[in-house]
Design a protein around this motif. Sequence first.
Motif, mmCIF file in Angstrom:
data_model
loop_
_atom_site.group_PDB
_atom_site.id
_atom_site.type_symbol
_atom_site.label_atom_id
_atom_site.label_comp_id
_atom_site.label_asym_id
_atom_site.label_seq_id
_atom_site.Cartn_x
_atom_site.Cartn_y
_atom_site.Cartn_z
ATOM 1 N N TRP A 125 -16.952 10.029 -36.796
ATOM 2 C CA TRP A 125 -16.624 10.073 -35.364
ATOM 3 C C TRP A 125 -15.380 9.256 -35.046
ATOM 4 C CZ3 TRP A 125 -16.466 6.896 -30.945
ATOM 5 C CH2 TRP A 125 -16.455 7.576 -29.732
ATOM 6 N N ASN A 126 -15.313 8.070 -35.630
ATOM 7 C CA ASN A 126 -14.168 7.211 -35.319
ATOM 8 C C ASN A 126 -12.860 7.900 -35.694
ATOM 9 O OD1 ASN A 126 -16.213 5.412 -34.808
ATOM 10 N ND2 ASN A 126 -15.239 3.708 -35.844
ATOM 11 N N GLY B 72 -13.076 3.889 -40.856
ATOM 12 C CA GLY B 72 -13.384 4.274 -39.471
ATOM 13 C C GLY B 72 -12.766 3.304 -38.483
ATOM 14 N N LEU B 73 -12.797 2.034 -38.845
ATOM 15 C CA LEU B 73 -12.277 1.030 -37.911
ATOM 16 C C LEU B 73 -10.763 1.049 -37.808
ATOM 17 C CD1 LEU B 73 -14.794 -1.812 -38.526
ATOM 18 C CD2 LEU B 73 -14.193 -0.860 -36.313
ATOM 19 N N MET B 74 -10.093 1.600 -38.817
ATOM 20 C CA MET B 74 -8.629 1.690 -38.722
ATOM 21 C C MET B 74 -8.256 2.534 -37.493
ATOM 22 S SD MET B 74 -7.297 2.373 -42.561
ATOM 23 C CE MET B 74 -7.949 1.474 -43.956
ATOM 24 N N THR B 75 -8.946 3.636 -37.324
ATOM 25 C CA THR B 75 -8.598 4.502 -36.186
ATOM 26 C C THR B 75 -8.956 3.818 -34.868
ATOM 27 O OG1 THR B 75 -9.175 6.322 -37.646
ATOM 28 C CG2 THR B 75 -8.650 6.892 -35.392
ATOM 29 N N LEU C 205 -4.903 -5.002 -39.705
ATOM 30 C CA LEU C 205 -3.707 -4.400 -40.324
ATOM 31 C C LEU C 205 -3.382 -3.058 -39.665
ATOM 32 C CD1 LEU C 205 -4.242 -5.201 -44.110
ATOM 33 C CD2 LEU C 205 -2.430 -6.109 -42.660
ATOM 34 N N ALA C 206 -4.431 -2.272 -39.409
ATOM 35 C CA ALA C 206 -4.191 -0.947 -38.834
ATOM 36 C C ALA C 206 -3.695 -1.042 -37.391
ATOM 37 C CB ALA C 206 -5.465 -0.107 -38.899
ATOM 38 N N TRP C 207 -3.873 -2.171 -36.765
ATOM 39 C CA TRP C 207 -3.338 -2.376 -35.401
ATOM 40 C C TRP C 207 -1.830 -2.100 -35.424
ATOM 41 C CZ3 TRP C 207 -6.199 -3.822 -31.068
ATOM 42 C CH2 TRP C 207 -5.479 -4.202 -29.937
ATOM 43 N N VAL C 208 -1.221 -2.382 -36.564
ATOM 44 C CA VAL C 208 0.213 -2.138 -36.710
ATOM 45 C C VAL C 208 0.471 -0.942 -37.618
ATOM 46 C CG1 VAL C 208 2.381 -3.109 -37.558
ATOM 47 C CG2 VAL C 208 0.773 -4.547 -36.311
ATOM 48 N N ASP C 209 -0.187 -0.911 -38.774
ATOM 49 C CA ASP C 209 0.087 0.183 -39.697
ATOM 50 C C ASP C 209 -1.106 0.409 -40.625
ATOM 51 O OD1 ASP C 209 2.515 1.895 -40.857
ATOM 52 O OD2 ASP C 209 1.245 1.204 -42.502
ATOM 53 N N ALA C 210 -1.659 1.607 -40.563
ATOM 54 C CA ALA C 210 -2.865 1.888 -41.348
ATOM 55 C C ALA C 210 -2.539 2.024 -42.835
ATOM 56 C CB ALA C 210 -3.556 3.131 -40.830
ATOM 57 N N GLY C 211 -1.281 2.318 -43.172
ATOM 58 C CA GLY C 211 -0.909 2.379 -44.582
ATOM 59 C C GLY C 211 -1.053 1.001 -45.209
ATOM 60 N N ALA C 212 -0.651 -0.023 -44.458
ATOM 61 C CA ALA C 212 -0.817 -1.393 -44.951
ATOM 62 C C ALA C 212 -2.298 -1.684 -45.129
ATOM 63 C CB ALA C 212 -0.183 -2.375 -43.964
ATOM 64 N N ALA C 213 -3.092 -1.221 -44.167
ATOM 65 C CA ALA C 213 -4.540 -1.437 -44.263
ATOM 66 C C ALA C 213 -5.099 -0.728 -45.485
ATOM 67 C CB ALA C 213 -5.226 -0.927 -42.998
ATOM 68 N N ALA D 162 -9.231 -4.577 -42.084
ATOM 69 C CA ALA D 162 -8.759 -3.202 -41.860
ATOM 70 C C ALA D 162 -8.317 -3.037 -40.409
ATOM 71 C CB ALA D 162 -9.867 -2.208 -42.196
ATOM 72 N N PHE D 163 -9.102 -3.590 -39.507
ATOM 73 C CA PHE D 163 -8.810 -3.462 -38.080
ATOM 74 C C PHE D 163 -7.477 -4.126 -37.729
ATOM 75 C CE2 PHE D 163 -9.113 -4.729 -33.645
ATOM 76 C CZ PHE D 163 -9.698 -3.635 -33.029
#
Lengths: 265, 748
Positions: free
Chosen positions: B458-459, B305-308, B108-116, B105-106
């Motif tokens: 929180w994240n 949470g980790l995506m954010t 993929l979301a570095w670039v795009d959370a939709g992909a994650a 998740a971390f």
Amino acid sequence: MPYQIIVCGGLAPDPLQTLEPVNGAASPGLKNEMMLPGVLDPWASHALYEAANLARQHPGSTVRLVSLAPKAKLQQVLMTVAQKLPFELVALDGPNNGFSDANETGKALGEAIAKIELPMENVLVFGGWESATRGSGVVMQIVAERLGIGDVFLAVDEIKVEEGGSFLVKERVEGGKHMVSRCAAAPAVLAWATGNLAEPPNHPQTGMANMRVIMPSLQKATPTAVGTGMAFASASLPKQVRETRIVKDTPAGEIAREIAEWLKQ
Amino acid sequence: MAATTSPSMPMPTLKTIPGDEIRQLLWRFEDRYDLAMLVQSVRAVARGPVARLVASGGRLSHDWTPEKDALLPEYDAAGITAAYMSPEEGGFIEGPKNFAMALIAFELAWVDAGAATCSLAQHLALSPIHERGTPEQQQRYMSLAAPAPGRKTFRGAFCLTEPIPYVGVETGMLGGKARVAYWPTEEELAAGKEPILEVSKRGRFITNMGFANFVTAAVDTGDERIKSSCMVILEETDEGTYDRGTPTKKLVHQLSSTSDPVFNMKVPASRIIGGYRIEAGKVVPNHDHSSVIEAVFRRTRVGVGLMTSSKLLSAIEPLIRYHRDRFRGSGAVTPGTPRFELGLQQKQDVTHRLLEIWAAGEASASLGFATARLFDELDPLEKTKTAILAAHGIGGGMAEFKALKKRQVEAIEFLDMQDHLESLRPKARYQALAEDTVVQYVILDATANVLCPATKLWNTGYGSHMMREAVSLMGGYGITEDCPGFLSFKWMDTQLEATYEGPEAVQRRQMSVTMTNPVFLAQFRNWIHEMRQVASHDPGTGACTLASAMKLWIWTLDHLQLAKDANGAKLYQSNRQGVTFPMADALCWLLASRAQILDVERLAAEGPNNPALEDGLDGTVQFLRDLCHMQAARAAGEVARICTELVYGYLSHPSWSEPGCGACLSQNDLVSVEALVPGASGFSDETVGEGGVHETKAGPCAVHPGLNDFAKLRAKLEACMTGFQLAKDRAGDSLTKVMIPAALDYPQ
Ligand SMILES: Cc1cc2nc3c(=O)[nH]c(=O)nc-3n(C[C@H](O)[C@H](O)[C@H](O)COP(=O)(O)OP(=O)(O)OC[C@H]3O[C@@H](n4cnc5c(N)ncnc54)[C@H](O)[C@@H]3O)c2cc1C
């Protein structure tokens, strides 16, 4: 015929990083070099992909990567490289950067390969024709000399094995042309240019299988001292040349012609 | 390696942006090469095909386009899909997978959370089966979902949410129903024939629906022959309607597919997740839908949470580059001048705000990964615990709840002993409790029940505020599609991360219950001492500030649980969200900051073992410690504000008209007192002027002698903030010096 393919490959800093030469006490280096992420030297990478391809075509072949590099950095780089294709590792723990001596490096690699004690008649030694760090273009010849291999090909783009065991080798020459040679048999040293293969995709399953043999070899990496053998007066980045001219209403064809002229100068 | 906050000591600065070696040590997976490889492989997909699709405008459509669909085989090839499976099912990672999922998740979301989200939704669909499914269900669906050459990967969707007025935050209000479509005869039953269920369900906002081959759907019982609600598996080839529905016109996470599906299908009862029994002519599902989704969400929410967190950390490099380069290229600004070299980094506010984003990113990542690791520890314990209880004839549900509750006393006893010096512990007893799986499970479970919602809440919540800061630091560029690092997309996306899998209210509600579990509170008290210990050898981390804030929080919680408001109503109760929810928020700040400090401590301890880090470790640790200190102070400030609002805010303010007010001294009285004892008039707070007129204010100033302890703790906490701004200045200095890559590494 199954081959024993040995690929010599060092590390290079990730090309997107800011690379700034600094003059160290013993020899120059790159600023924060150890902290920068590394990659397997791009030229050696091409050689490795070609090696895997050749091994696939000749069942029973093995691919070994012989690498002289700081062990901890090599481990990180293997997290990517080991996912791409199956290979074994021979690790030499020592310095590897643009300022370590090519002669000493070639010597260390040659000795490490000799120590594997392979029957020479089916050994192919691959590597890059130069490295992205040093660019001296001599390491593979030195390795060949150490191993007593007389057939050495530089800037190779293709190897084609013929029936009977001879093979054709395409080497780059000036003017975008290739020279084609026929080599009767292994052993031979092939220092690769880019070859023709794309980077294989990552495949963690392959990586997991590789790592079971790679990690123990990495733990056993032989500490290898590489003398500098030379002195550096200074090191600096090549100057960036930027010539900008702002033009209006100039047809694209005209712009292209001007650029071509400029390139020819 | 010890740091102090003394301003005079020259401190090493950060040389490069922390790389993989640092991250592996911080998040404790330096020995897991399976995970290190997974990271590289996911990263290549994220920064390659995913980033290229975002850059070429792939997000500008609600529909599930062929370009988006082409990402699915990329995920399969990179091991993302199979990472969830065990090696027997076609995966490649042994053991629990929570941390592995968190890393995916971390990255993929570095670039795009939709992909994650697209990858997460596949795991979410499988998760009910993985957590509660029968062995046959697990075997079938996990294997079909594992990519294999020569066949299509079976993909799923998780369908809980329904059209209004049904399930949203309130997960009990199910409109979807399961009825009996065919009840076998006695002979058929005896021959193994199963009842056939008719499942009707409408979904709202269901991810992966554009291509899912199966759905795990939550339905209530709509038939007296079915005992309770349950989750069922529906396959696209089952008899009946499997309508994917219209795509949701969402504004975020466009690389995932979302729509409002409609199902009306006939399936055998063996599709009930976790199986069923037939008792007295009824189908009795072994698990109702609530118990399944509880087991699912408590794990998958961590990844969200980790995506954010990932997006906050991903914003650092593009922002530094933008700030540094801001004035380069102008003829008027020449190389070598501060304006050329530092650009906007000459301005303190720019560096300080960026540090706050960075600190929030570190803290939230530390919290998320710590939680994921905790679940990896918990998973095997949970299985052993279930087996142990089953051996005693306790088989889940209320009986299990009661049995575990009984063991809380021992869990607390263990935690109390843990807090003592090793030499003072009764060794044999301590050892016995340490080896008691059920006791250890009770402890970890109590912690996980707080850490999971805290991570999600929180994240994503605070993270979305900080993501907005990131966008604003990029100026106008920040709100364009061209913005390097896709910051504006990332900002919008955070709002979905804060919403799906249970919005913030759900997390707060859960925490308000779980954080009062005495086992968790015993653990929390130990953590206060733990932070003081860290502070004693590394004062520069802000651990002491944090410990003081933790003390204030727990004092406040104890107080609120007993105290009443001015009208005599109990303060801490479930329907008083104005009290319970802010306390949950306050706790999140503390947990995140603690996790951050512990990670940096680990880096400082283990970093020297990695020769590759020799050059820059000191500066990196110092910088990260300074971020810890900033974050601890920020957390302390939030906690102090929240606690103060709650402790004082429900008391009524005294007024001039209250009976006791006759005791106020007049101006003349004061003059007489002063004449007798010079200076004594200063001890009187309130006075009345001529004609009984009081000072122009709301009433006598509120004084609460009963809250002196609180006031003392708060005053101490404020003094504990000493030095944190120095840490910020120092980190700001690092920010102006740190070397960054020449260009961003995506899109590639
Ligand atoms: C893009 C997208 C993808 C999604 N994917 C899926 C999926 O794959 N599967 C699935 O099942 N669902 C999915 N969802 C649905 C998502 O989980 C729900 O939207 C979410 O849980 C909130 O439900 P709701 O929208 O009905 O909000 P509501 O229930 O209407 O709540 C709205 C707000 O009211 C307040 N509130 C409500 N109840 C309470 C309470 N008890 N206490 C305090 N405050 C309260 C909160 O502020 C809350 O945010 C998705 C949603 C989106 C937008």
